[in-house]
Write a protein that holds these residues in place. Sequence first.
Motif, PDB file in Angstrom:
ATOM      1  N   GLY A  21       0.840  -1.183   0.000  1.00  0.00           N
ATOM      2  CA  GLY A  21       0.000   0.000   0.000  1.00  0.00           C
ATOM      3  C   GLY A  21       0.876   1.234   0.000  1.00  0.00           C
ATOM      4  N   ALA A  22       0.326   2.348  -0.448  1.00  0.00           N
ATOM      5  CA  ALA A  22       1.104   3.574  -0.562  1.00  0.00           C
ATOM      6  C   ALA A  22       1.564   4.118   0.788  1.00  0.00           C
ATOM      7  N   ALA A  23       0.906   3.738   1.875  1.00  0.00           N
ATOM      8  CA  ALA A  23       1.318   4.195   3.211  1.00  0.00           C
ATOM      9  C   ALA A  23       2.338   3.255   3.856  1.00  0.00           C
ATOM     10  N   ALA A  24       2.686   2.172   3.184  1.00  0.00           N
ATOM     11  CA  ALA A  24       3.688   1.248   3.727  1.00  0.00           C
ATOM     12  C   ALA A  24       5.048   1.928   3.741  1.00  0.00           C
ATOM     13  N   LEU A  25       5.768   1.743   4.822  1.00  0.00           N
ATOM     14  CA  LEU A  25       7.121   2.278   4.899  1.00  0.00           C
ATOM     15  C   LEU A  25       8.022   1.561   3.898  1.00  0.00           C
ATOM     16  N   ASP A  26       8.897   2.315   3.259  1.00  0.00           N
ATOM     17  CA  ASP A  26       9.852   1.729   2.323  1.00  0.00           C
ATOM     18  C   ASP A  26      10.639   0.611   2.999  1.00  0.00           C
ATOM     19  N   LYS A  27      11.057   0.856   4.234  1.00  0.00           N
ATOM     20  CA  LYS A  27      11.819  -0.141   4.989  1.00  0.00           C
ATOM     21  C   LYS A  27      11.020  -1.430   5.160  1.00  0.00           C
ATOM     22  N   ARG A  28       9.711  -1.300   5.348  1.00  0.00           N
ATOM     23  CA  ARG A  28       8.872  -2.494   5.510  1.00  0.00           C
ATOM     24  C   ARG A  28       8.806  -3.300   4.216  1.00  0.00           C
TER      25      ARG A  28
END
Length: 160
Positions: free
Chosen positions: A26-33
């Motif tokens: 999803g667009a709110a997912a952290l890049d690190k995740r």
Amino acid sequence: MPGVVIRLAPRAFGETSADGDVVTAGAAALDKRVAETAAAANIGGMEFFFGIPGTIGGALRMNAGANGGETKDVLVEATGVSRDGTRHTFGNAEMKFVYRNSGVDASVIFTSARFRGRITDADAIRARMNEVQTHRETAQPIREKTGGSTFKNPPGNSAW
């Protein structure tokens, strides 16, 4: 200032999953995740996301990259919504990526993306993620409150 604020809540837009060599986020997912989800599924090629302090929505908008990798290198497709409520899917080429930008109309709000990596040895992925983290810790003040990256790198050099 007149307008509307749209917040993509992590509960609805922050999920990540892996299937085969594809990570969906999803667009709110952290890049690190996203990097961590890929690593857990033995998917290489997304380790660079581990060092980027932002979300996938921002990564799509500005072709986020670090440590030799960029969003354009792994994106399969991105989904977004235009002002009139129409849902759009953009393939990698349709994103018109350039250095730290995409060519998608600025009014489109990205909601999700799919990334393709390559099945890789788990130890190699973790080693690369450790390299990314070490580089970030030595090159940037990650334990300090800052405004983040403000400048684009000039050709062949670093802005810092």
